[in-house]
Design a protein around this motif. Sequence first.
Motif, mmCIF file in Angstrom:
data_model
loop_
_atom_site.group_PDB
_atom_site.id
_atom_site.type_symbol
_atom_site.label_atom_id
_atom_site.label_comp_id
_atom_site.label_asym_id
_atom_site.label_seq_id
_atom_site.Cartn_x
_atom_site.Cartn_y
_atom_site.Cartn_z
ATOM 1 N N SER A 144 -7.130 0.422 -4.149
ATOM 2 C CA SER A 144 -8.566 0.641 -3.963
ATOM 3 C C SER A 144 -8.943 2.110 -3.857
ATOM 4 C CB SER A 144 -9.050 -0.102 -2.705
ATOM 5 O OG SER A 144 -8.365 0.367 -1.550
ATOM 6 N N GLY A 145 -7.989 2.993 -4.092
ATOM 7 C CA GLY A 145 -8.279 4.421 -4.002
ATOM 8 C C GLY A 145 -8.816 4.984 -5.300
ATOM 9 N N ASP A 146 -8.987 6.293 -5.316
ATOM 10 C CA ASP A 146 -9.479 6.969 -6.517
ATOM 11 C C ASP A 146 -8.325 7.638 -7.251
ATOM 12 O OD1 ASP A 146 -8.865 9.143 -4.901
ATOM 13 O OD2 ASP A 146 -10.963 9.751 -4.605
ATOM 14 N N GLY A 176 6.060 8.362 -4.883
ATOM 15 C CA GLY A 176 6.782 7.268 -5.513
ATOM 16 C C GLY A 176 6.289 5.894 -5.113
ATOM 17 N N TYR A 177 5.020 5.800 -4.661
ATOM 18 C CA TYR A 177 4.458 4.515 -4.261
ATOM 19 C C TYR A 177 3.943 3.762 -5.495
ATOM 20 C CZ TYR A 177 4.192 6.749 0.380
ATOM 21 O OH TYR A 177 4.470 7.407 1.556
ATOM 22 N N PHE A 178 4.235 2.474 -5.560
ATOM 23 C CA PHE A 178 3.716 1.637 -6.635
ATOM 24 C C PHE A 178 2.247 1.317 -6.374
ATOM 25 C CE2 PHE A 178 8.264 0.823 -6.671
ATOM 26 C CZ PHE A 178 8.573 0.823 -8.027
ATOM 27 N N MET A 179 1.484 1.216 -7.450
ATOM 28 C CA MET A 179 0.064 0.878 -7.362
ATOM 29 C C MET A 179 -0.196 -0.376 -8.175
ATOM 30 S SD MET A 179 -1.250 4.799 -7.817
ATOM 31 C CE MET A 179 0.358 5.332 -8.479
ATOM 32 N N ARG A 200 -10.633 2.392 -12.642
ATOM 33 C CA ARG A 200 -10.162 2.654 -14.005
ATOM 34 C C ARG A 200 -9.663 4.090 -14.149
ATOM 35 N NH1 ARG A 200 -14.262 -1.145 -14.735
ATOM 36 N NH2 ARG A 200 -15.945 0.380 -14.907
ATOM 37 N N GLU A 201 -10.298 5.021 -13.459
ATOM 38 C CA GLU A 201 -9.806 6.407 -13.462
ATOM 39 C C GLU A 201 -8.413 6.475 -12.835
ATOM 40 O OE1 GLU A 201 -12.881 8.415 -11.359
ATOM 41 O OE2 GLU A 201 -14.306 8.332 -13.040
ATOM 42 N N ALA A 202 -8.194 5.696 -11.778
ATOM 43 C CA ALA A 202 -6.874 5.662 -11.152
ATOM 44 C C ALA A 202 -5.838 5.047 -12.086
ATOM 45 C CB ALA A 202 -6.938 4.892 -9.838
ATOM 46 N N VAL A 203 -6.204 3.965 -12.787
ATOM 47 C CA VAL A 203 -5.304 3.354 -13.765
ATOM 48 C C VAL A 203 -4.901 4.363 -14.831
ATOM 49 C CG1 VAL A 203 -5.182 1.679 -15.656
ATOM 50 C CG2 VAL A 203 -6.073 0.982 -13.433
ATOM 51 N N ALA A 204 -5.847 5.170 -15.241
ATOM 52 C CA ALA A 204 -5.595 6.121 -16.320
ATOM 53 C C ALA A 204 -4.612 7.210 -15.924
ATOM 54 C CB ALA A 204 -6.918 6.749 -16.773
ATOM 55 N N VAL A 205 -4.622 7.612 -14.645
ATOM 56 C CA VAL A 205 -3.760 8.737 -14.232
ATOM 57 C C VAL A 205 -2.460 8.281 -13.585
ATOM 58 C CG1 VAL A 205 -5.775 10.216 -13.909
ATOM 59 C CG2 VAL A 205 -4.795 9.026 -11.930
ATOM 60 N N ALA A 206 -2.354 7.023 -13.169
ATOM 61 C CA ALA A 206 -1.129 6.553 -12.511
ATOM 62 C C ALA A 206 0.034 6.570 -13.502
ATOM 63 C CB ALA A 206 -1.335 5.146 -11.969
ATOM 64 N N THR A 217 -7.821 0.787 -20.924
ATOM 65 C CA THR A 217 -8.171 1.992 -20.175
ATOM 66 C C THR A 217 -7.191 3.118 -20.452
ATOM 67 O OG1 THR A 217 -9.246 0.737 -18.412
ATOM 68 C CG2 THR A 217 -8.451 2.935 -17.845
ATOM 69 N N ARG A 218 -5.924 2.775 -20.603
ATOM 70 C CA ARG A 218 -4.883 3.785 -20.819
ATOM 71 C C ARG A 218 -4.667 4.097 -22.297
ATOM 72 N NH1 ARG A 218 -1.378 4.716 -16.504
ATOM 73 N NH2 ARG A 218 0.344 5.149 -17.939
ATOM 74 N N GLY A 219 -5.316 3.354 -23.186
ATOM 75 C CA GLY A 219 -5.069 3.526 -24.611
ATOM 76 C C GLY A 219 -3.657 3.117 -24.987
ATOM 77 N N ALA A 220 -3.157 2.059 -24.319
ATOM 78 C CA ALA A 220 -1.776 1.610 -24.507
ATOM 79 C C ALA A 220 -1.739 0.257 -25.191
ATOM 80 C CB ALA A 220 -1.067 1.532 -23.157
ATOM 81 N N ASP A 221 -0.601 -0.049 -25.803
ATOM 82 C CA ASP A 221 -0.377 -1.369 -26.370
ATOM 83 C C ASP A 221 -0.143 -2.356 -25.224
ATOM 84 O OD1 ASP A 221 0.507 -3.149 -28.777
ATOM 85 O OD2 ASP A 221 2.063 -3.378 -27.251
#
Length: 308
Positions: free
Chosen positions: A180-182, A193-196, A211-217, A256-260
């Motif tokens: 739930s963070g940013d 090294g924490y999993f999100m 979604r911004e967090a998903v993109a940078v994780a 969001t990540r532009g990934a397959d």
Amino acid sequence: MAQHTSGGADAKSAPPLPGPLGHPVADSHTHLDMQDGTVADAVAEAARVGVTTLIQVGCDLERSRWSAETAAAHDAVWATVALHPNEAPRLGAELGAALDEIDALAALPQVVGVGETGLDYYRTGPEGVAAQQYSFRRHIDMAKRRGKALVIHDREAHDDVLRILDEEGAPERVVFHCYSGDAAMAETCAENGYFMSFAGNVTFKNAAQLREAVAVAPADLLLVETDAPFLTPMPYRGRPNAPYLIPVTLRAMAATRGADPDELAAAIAANTARAFGYAPAAPTGSAAPAAPIASPGGRQDRGHNLDR
């Protein structure tokens, strides 16, 4: 299970099955005890769309016992055990004894995590903070002594959660459930090294921060979950969630990540196995379904709000 219907059906009916993923993946956080139908049904439906492993999460002593029993009975299910943060203030003088029982459950081989624990300042007022923090510290100690993953529930308590993890010394494997963070906090988690683990709310219109967090994780720290029956992804928000809907959230994360999506599924499958310390499920084949285990029923504090 509830009957699956198309988009224009009853708003409270079960959403339709999505297209299957090309790589098996895990639901890192689900509450089978709060869902309709049997565990065997849930496992079978999830497997039909490529979700081959379910992490069944305990929230109180009764549900933690049920989670451990269910994981012992179903090869596709693993368990975590804990007292939810909101349980700590309620238990009062019984908190210590309840924590001792959770500790004993955490030693079982089918239990792969201690959680969901952490802090929740949304429902519990200032008078409950001390009990929550004490309980959280005890769960951290359990996870370290038992060699299990720590599954964190963090709601409106980011700074205190991170501070207490630092003060106590975090276990080797930490999972932020329903992250739930940013993006800035995601970078802090990555440094440690924490999993999100991201849930269906990442698809909500007002969830740009998630979604911004998903993109940078980092890809090697990403997990996906349902938190079912809550947080059903769009376009089915408000209807009951279940593990078979993992592909909807995972595909949104991939976009969001532009990934397959299948490549992301493969990465998340490996991450989840590493986070919880189990061998990844084989892509094909399944065990015969075990006998259903009766659910302990609904939690009063969660009611029927599927958005939590």
